[in-house]
Design an enzyme around this catalytic site. Structure first.
Site, mmCIF file in Angstrom:
data_model
loop_
_atom_site.group_PDB
_atom_site.id
_atom_site.type_symbol
_atom_site.label_atom_id
_atom_site.label_comp_id
_atom_site.label_asym_id
_atom_site.label_seq_id
_atom_site.Cartn_x
_atom_site.Cartn_y
_atom_site.Cartn_z
ATOM 1 N N GLN A 13 0.788 -1.238 0.000
ATOM 2 C CA GLN A 13 0.000 0.000 0.000
ATOM 3 C C GLN A 13 0.822 1.292 0.000
ATOM 4 O O GLN A 13 0.471 2.249 -0.692
ATOM 5 C CB GLN A 13 -0.914 -0.012 1.225
ATOM 6 N N GLU B 85 -3.218 9.399 -1.421
ATOM 7 C CA GLU B 85 -2.500 10.197 -0.421
ATOM 8 C C GLU B 85 -1.451 11.095 -1.059
ATOM 9 O O GLU B 85 -0.553 11.584 -0.382
ATOM 10 C CB GLU B 85 -1.851 9.283 0.621
ATOM 11 N N ASP C 181 4.332 0.258 4.193
ATOM 12 C CA ASP C 181 3.100 -0.250 4.809
ATOM 13 C C ASP C 181 2.581 -1.336 3.876
ATOM 14 O O ASP C 181 2.044 -1.038 2.806
ATOM 15 C CB ASP C 181 2.066 0.870 4.987
ATOM 16 N N GLU D 124 5.070 -1.867 8.177
ATOM 17 C CA GLU D 124 3.780 -1.810 8.870
ATOM 18 C C GLU D 124 2.881 -2.943 8.382
ATOM 19 O O GLU D 124 2.874 -3.246 7.178
ATOM 20 C CB GLU D 124 3.152 -0.442 8.558
ATOM 21 N N ASP E 240 -0.854 -1.585 12.577
ATOM 22 C CA ASP E 240 -1.897 -0.584 12.285
ATOM 23 C C ASP E 240 -3.249 -1.290 12.340
ATOM 24 O O ASP E 240 -3.899 -1.309 13.392
ATOM 25 C CB ASP E 240 -1.622 0.048 10.917
ATOM 26 N N LYS F 215 -3.858 6.294 15.444
ATOM 27 C CA LYS F 215 -4.848 7.014 14.634
ATOM 28 C C LYS F 215 -6.028 7.291 15.554
ATOM 29 O O LYS F 215 -6.718 6.348 15.966
ATOM 30 C CB LYS F 215 -5.323 6.148 13.465
ATOM 31 N N ARG G 92 -5.188 9.518 8.038
ATOM 32 C CA ARG G 92 -5.908 8.502 7.273
ATOM 33 C C ARG G 92 -5.777 8.836 5.785
ATOM 34 O O ARG G 92 -5.347 9.918 5.413
ATOM 35 C CB ARG G 92 -7.412 8.464 7.656
ATOM 36 N N SER G 93 -6.201 7.900 4.948
ATOM 37 C CA SER G 93 -6.113 8.180 3.510
ATOM 38 C C SER G 93 -7.150 9.218 3.079
ATOM 39 O O SER G 93 -6.926 9.961 2.126
ATOM 40 C CB SER G 93 -6.254 6.892 2.708
ATOM 41 N N LYS H 272 3.175 10.089 10.314
ATOM 42 C CA LYS H 272 2.865 9.590 8.971
ATOM 43 C C LYS H 272 1.635 10.333 8.465
ATOM 44 O O LYS H 272 0.584 10.300 9.110
ATOM 45 C CB LYS H 272 2.579 8.083 9.062
HETATM 46 C C1 2PG Z 1 -2.781 3.219 6.669
HETATM 47 C C2 2PG Z 1 -3.601 4.438 6.323
HETATM 48 C C3 2PG Z 1 -2.759 5.612 5.950
HETATM 49 P P1 2PG Z 1 -6.092 4.183 5.608
HETATM 50 O O1 2PG Z 1 -3.123 2.095 6.305
HETATM 51 O O2 2PG Z 1 -1.809 3.354 7.396
HETATM 52 O O3 2PG Z 1 -1.832 5.299 4.930
HETATM 53 O O4 2PG Z 1 -4.518 4.139 5.306
HETATM 54 O O5 2PG Z 1 -6.396 5.494 6.188
HETATM 55 O O6 2PG Z 1 -6.760 3.933 4.280
HETATM 56 O O7 2PG Z 1 -6.342 3.069 6.582
HETATM 57 MG MG MG Z 2 -1.528 1.079 7.545
#
Ligand code: 2PG
Ligand code: MG
Length: 443
Positions: free
Chosen positions: A171, A213, A250, A293, A320, A345, A374-375, A396
């Protein structure tokens, strides 16, 4: 915490409105007014690759806006949360969050919605700081007891996975610059790498646009091609990979792994748990990767423990989706020997207090921590202040384009000017890792 004077910090009004995020989806903004005139405002972000155990956003479903509308969450803020918090002290973050958590009463915040709760919790945080007349990072540092520090950024160069139409399986392909002498220098070096990557990809016919992102949307034929291109970009920017600049990935393996099986669609390969671990190990041997990650899926506790046992001494292993900013899951992972770092987060947890509880457990168990966006993001820059005020050392945010990302890096630059000298420590906290030690010649 109330040094704002009696009653001036009392919440006099609290209301939500519908605003829009970086993907054009509706989201919740909460605005809090205090009796003394202070105002706080915050917007809920939204993930695309979400952990199954994270706080759930309340969305309306149905046909309109693809089911993403947030009118129910907004009604909940205005009809339930506003009367609940009215009159409370906005500087008493713990009491405010406790009232929210108690009122919601569910494990995954399904009654009020994680989106309504996080926007409220952070809006109150802003209002509390404003009532005290201090910057947000200072208010957070006072709440957390941590010494404020500027974080080391983790910055995406290519997007993939759920953020780029699954074009590559992994990702986030990111860089970190632990060798820079200042936050500003991290920005400059990263900008050079980002530009170089775009040029190389365009020349090779591998550039399709920009991902969710802000990282380049790649047309690679394998995940390894992404790693090779990233190394080439670091070199083209005049850096020696693994010296001042290291790679961070990640994998977001929950997106393509289940029951110990992993499907690398781009390469048309199916791997079992052991093969997946070996594959990642080959990447760790071949490329200067200092942080990784979600290397295995959220349902693969066995894989995470095995991976950490083998590689935890030489690479930062972040949970995560695996830990979803949850104190209990951090404790469980530490007991199992899975992960050595946690992504923080706030919207996964629901409130700032839940997130701080998770961070406290992470610190107690010797895990590092990274505050993360977040994305789906907005102009809200709260997380820049959280990263500084919680003293976690890493941040991040996504890539190095698009204003919902740049707003957060730029806010860190502003905070840097307000912080005392020494608040940015070169290499910290990666200096304590295998890469840092190797660089200093001590390993
Ligand atoms: C992640 C986040 C940020 P998402 O996986 O770490 O890159 O993505 O907000 O889509 O979960
Ligand atoms: Mg992640």
């Amino acid at each position: 915490m109330n040094d704002a004077g009696p009653d001036t910090a009392a919440i006099s009004s609290l209301a939500a409105r519908r605003v829009w995020d970086s993907r054009g989806n509706p989201t919740v903004e909460v605005e809090v007014h205090c009796a003394g005139g202070a105002i706080g405002r915050a917007i809920a972000p939204a993930g695309a690759s979400r952990g199954t155990r994270e706080a759930v956003d309340l969305r309306d479903g149905g046909a309109a806006l693809g089911g993403t509308d947030v009118r129910r969450a907004i009604v909940g803020v205005n009809d339930i949360i506003a009367p609940l918090l009215g009159g409370m002290d906005a500087t008493a973050q713990g009491a405010v969050d406790a009232a929210l958590i108690d009122c919601d009463g569910t494990e995954l915040k399904t009654r009020l919605g994680g989106n309504a709760m996080v926007a409220t919790s952070l809006a109150v945080l802003h209002a509390g700081a404003a009532a005290r007349g201090v910057p947000l990072w200072r208010h957070v540092a006072d709440l957390s007891g941590a010494g404020p520090s500027l974080p080391l950024p983790e910055i995406q160069i290519f997007g993939g996975g759920a953020h780029a139409g699954q074009r590559v399986d992994v990702q986030d392909f990111m860089v970190m610059v632990p060798g820079a002498d200042s936050f500003d220098e991290v920005m400059e070096i990263t900008s050079e790498i980002y530009r170089a990557a775009g040029k190389i990809m365009a020349r090779r016919g591998k550039l399709a646009g920009v991902a969710d992102e802000g990282g380049w949307w790649p047309m690679f034929d394998s995940n390894e091609e992404a790693l090779e291109t990233l190394v080439a970009a670091i070199e083209a920017a005049g850096e020696t990979p693994g010296d001042r600049v290291v790679i961070s990935l990640d994998i977001a393996a929950s997106e393509f792994g289940r029951n110990g099986r992993y499907r690398l669609a781009l390469e048309d390969r199916d791997l079992d748990r052991d093969q997946m671990i070996s594959q990642l190990g080959r990447w760790l041997d071949a490329y200067p990767i200092a942080s990784i990650e979600d290397p295995l899926a959220e349902d693969d506790a066995q894989g995470m423990a095995a991976f950490t046992a083998e590689f935890g001494h030489r690479v930062q292993i972040i949970g995560d989706d695996y830990l979803v900013t949850n104190a209990t899951l951090v404790d469980r992972a530490a007991d199992d020997g899975a992960c050595n770092a946690v992504l923080i987060k706030v919207n996964q947890a629901g409130t700032l207090t839940d997130s701080m509880r998770c961070l406290e457990r992470a610190r107690a168990r010797g895990f590092r921590a990274i505050v993360s966006a977040r994305s789906g993001e907005t102009e809200d820059v709260s997380i820049s202040h959280l990263a500084v005020g919680l003293g976690v050392g890493q941040l991040k945010v996504g890539s190095f384009t698009r204003s919902e990302r740049m707003a957060k890096w730029n806010e860190c630059l502003r905070i840097a000017d307000a912080l005392p000298r020494g608040a940015y420590v070169r290499g910290a906290p990666l200096a304590k890792t295998w890469w840092g030690q190797r660089k200093e010649g001590t390993s």
